[in-house]
Design an enzyme around this catalytic site. Structure first.
Site, mmCIF file in Angstrom:
data_model
loop_
_atom_site.group_PDB
_atom_site.id
_atom_site.type_symbol
_atom_site.label_atom_id
_atom_site.label_comp_id
_atom_site.label_asym_id
_atom_site.label_seq_id
_atom_site.Cartn_x
_atom_site.Cartn_y
_atom_site.Cartn_z
ATOM 1 N N ARG A 62 -12.014 5.598 -18.222
ATOM 2 C CA ARG A 62 -12.978 6.714 -18.137
ATOM 3 C C ARG A 62 -12.270 7.977 -17.645
ATOM 4 O O ARG A 62 -12.468 9.059 -18.199
ATOM 5 C CB ARG A 62 -14.117 6.313 -17.196
ATOM 6 C CG ARG A 62 -15.212 7.336 -16.989
ATOM 7 C CD ARG A 62 -16.332 6.689 -16.184
ATOM 8 N NE ARG A 62 -17.176 7.633 -15.481
ATOM 9 C CZ ARG A 62 -18.268 8.182 -15.976
ATOM 10 N NH1 ARG A 62 -18.634 7.907 -17.220
ATOM 11 N NH2 ARG A 62 -19.003 9.009 -15.262
ATOM 12 N N LYS B 11 -26.426 5.955 -13.980
ATOM 13 C CA LYS B 11 -26.815 5.794 -12.580
ATOM 14 C C LYS B 11 -28.228 6.326 -12.364
ATOM 15 O O LYS B 11 -28.598 7.366 -12.908
ATOM 16 C CB LYS B 11 -25.838 6.544 -11.666
ATOM 17 C CG LYS B 11 -24.474 5.878 -11.544
ATOM 18 C CD LYS B 11 -23.617 6.605 -10.522
ATOM 19 C CE LYS B 11 -22.296 5.881 -10.289
ATOM 20 N NZ LYS B 11 -21.455 6.586 -9.300
ATOM 21 N N HIS C 76 -22.197 12.931 -15.256
ATOM 22 C CA HIS C 76 -22.050 13.403 -13.879
ATOM 23 C C HIS C 76 -23.251 14.271 -13.508
ATOM 24 O O HIS C 76 -23.643 15.148 -14.274
ATOM 25 C CB HIS C 76 -20.776 14.238 -13.714
ATOM 26 C CG HIS C 76 -19.529 13.421 -13.710
ATOM 27 N ND1 HIS C 76 -18.283 13.956 -14.003
ATOM 28 C CD2 HIS C 76 -19.307 12.103 -13.458
ATOM 29 C CE1 HIS C 76 -17.366 13.005 -13.925
ATOM 30 N NE2 HIS C 76 -17.966 11.876 -13.592
ATOM 31 N N TYR D 30 -10.816 16.591 -12.897
ATOM 32 C CA TYR D 30 -9.937 16.397 -14.046
ATOM 33 C C TYR D 30 -9.092 17.632 -14.333
ATOM 34 O O TYR D 30 -8.043 17.527 -14.966
ATOM 35 C CB TYR D 30 -10.761 15.989 -15.272
ATOM 36 C CG TYR D 30 -11.468 14.681 -15.038
ATOM 37 C CD1 TYR D 30 -10.749 13.494 -14.899
ATOM 38 C CD2 TYR D 30 -12.849 14.623 -14.899
ATOM 39 C CE1 TYR D 30 -11.392 12.298 -14.630
ATOM 40 C CE2 TYR D 30 -13.497 13.428 -14.637
ATOM 41 C CZ TYR D 30 -12.762 12.268 -14.502
ATOM 42 O OH TYR D 30 -13.399 11.080 -14.236
ATOM 43 N N HIS E 181 -12.388 1.583 -15.023
ATOM 44 C CA HIS E 181 -12.768 2.968 -14.715
ATOM 45 C C HIS E 181 -11.618 3.936 -14.979
ATOM 46 O O HIS E 181 -11.847 5.132 -15.201
ATOM 47 C CB HIS E 181 -13.218 3.072 -13.255
ATOM 48 C CG HIS E 181 -14.204 4.173 -13.008
ATOM 49 N ND1 HIS E 181 -15.507 4.111 -13.438
ATOM 50 C CD2 HIS E 181 -14.075 5.382 -12.397
ATOM 51 C CE1 HIS E 181 -16.143 5.223 -13.090
ATOM 52 N NE2 HIS E 181 -15.294 6.009 -12.461
ATOM 53 N N ARG F 156 -19.073 3.938 -18.079
ATOM 54 C CA ARG F 156 -18.867 3.136 -16.873
ATOM 55 C C ARG F 156 -18.996 1.661 -17.242
ATOM 56 O O ARG F 156 -19.685 1.307 -18.203
ATOM 57 C CB ARG F 156 -19.906 3.477 -15.805
ATOM 58 C CG ARG F 156 -19.909 4.916 -15.327
ATOM 59 C CD ARG F 156 -20.996 5.116 -14.282
ATOM 60 N NE ARG F 156 -21.020 6.478 -13.752
ATOM 61 C CZ ARG F 156 -21.818 7.447 -14.205
ATOM 62 N NH1 ARG F 156 -22.654 7.189 -15.206
ATOM 63 N NH2 ARG F 156 -21.785 8.651 -13.673
#
Length: 315
Positions: free
Chosen positions: A261, A188, A284, A293, A258, A164
């Site tokens: 990514r 995150k 994730h 995806y 992004h 990210r």
């Protein structure tokens, strides 16, 4: 009520480990709501909410104005003033989180935004770049300048490890293990993960860190990526340079850092990597986030099938 805004921002920063980018968005969104409520209550306008404690202002804004009806009117005004549906949904999400925080602290009896629904968004899958487009983007930086060297390195890392933009800017020299070609990433919520780098990315990273022009301006001795003043590079700077490289290469559409990514995740999947591994590499929390995806990959396969099938080539 103004004190509750600041208490919420402090909570996000200190307890939820929100990134500077996230804090800035919350500050902007709640400032917009504050401005609307002040106007609605015919109060003297006050400056936007500040993330700096020494520059915070006071206001006579009362929770009596924080009603379901006023929130709906605010969102309607946002839509009518040409804000995108995505922005309006983000602002509603910020309001809901803030209201939930206020209920938890017993400042209001119930969440006035809880049952409000934002505008619907068209279902969009991320559109990955082709490998050729990635290479074109990587060739855009001017390698005669240390900033160009840095940007090539950034692009290599985006594609190498699926990072990210906030993870790139937070990267410190101490997070790099050149012996094992690994990076320690703070994702995150300050969740750490270890991700590998490609040999090409390692070579560019080592070359950038050893660049004499980088050493000449270095002021932040921890940060991996520096701006031209020798301080830690910001996400805004990366976004701005990225757009310049898109123009230079002629790539069009909604493409951001992004996107790379999304691109590497799709390329990993198409080359046989399992979803669980992709989830771990991308950081994730839920495997459900990663499954998007599979839809992207199938969309591309269908497009290739339609373009290559003999029946579709007939006049």
């Amino acid at each position: 009520m103004i004190a509750s805004f600041y208490a919420f921002l402090d909570y996000l920063k200190n307890m939820k480990a929100a990134s500077p980018h996230t804090l800035r968005n919350y500050s902007i969104d709640l400032s917009s709501l504050k401005c609307f409520l002040e106007k609605k209550g015919e109060l003297t306008p006050t400056p936007p909410l500040s993330l700096q404690e020494d520059s915070r202002s006071s206001s006579q804004l009362s929770f009596s104005l924080f009603t379901k009806e006023n929130i709906r009117l605010y969102l309607l005004e946002q839509i009518q003033t040409t804000h995108s549906k995505r922005t309006v949904r983000r602002r509603l999400s910020a309001i809901k989180s803030f209201a939930k925080f206020c209920v938890k602290n017993q400042w209001i009896p119930e969440n006035p935004a809880e049952m409000i629904r934002g505008p619907r968004l068209p279902k969009e899958l991320p559109s990955p770049l082709t490998y050729e487009q990635v290479l074109a983007l990587m060739s855009a930086p001017d390698l005669d300048k240390v900033t160009g060297f840095r940007d090539r390195c950034l692009l290599e890392l985006f594609y190498s490890s699926g990072l990210r933009i906030s993870e790139i800017t937070a990267l410190n020299r101490s997070d790099i293990d050149f012996q094992s070609n690994l990076l320690r990433i703070c994702g995150k919520g300050k969740k750490e993960r270890i991700v590998p780098m490609t040999k090409v990315a390692v070579q560019w990273l080592q070359a950038y860190l050893d660049h004499p022009d980088r050493a000449a301006v270095e002021q932040d001795h921890q940060a991996c990526f520096l701006n031209r003043f020798g301080k830690r590079l910001s996400t805004r700077s990366i976004d701005r340079k990225f757009q310049q490289y898109l123009l230079k290469t002629g790539l069009s559409g909604t493409i951001t850092p992004h996107t790379i990514r999304h691109t590497i995740a799709t390329h990993w999947l198409e080359r046989g990597m399992d979803l669980k591994t992709i989830q771990l590499l991308l950081g994730h929390t839920s495997l459900e986030t990663t499954t998007i995806y599979t839809h992207v990959s199938m969309k591309l396969k269908k497009q290739i099938h339609d373009e290559a099938h003999p029946h579709n080539l007939e006049d």
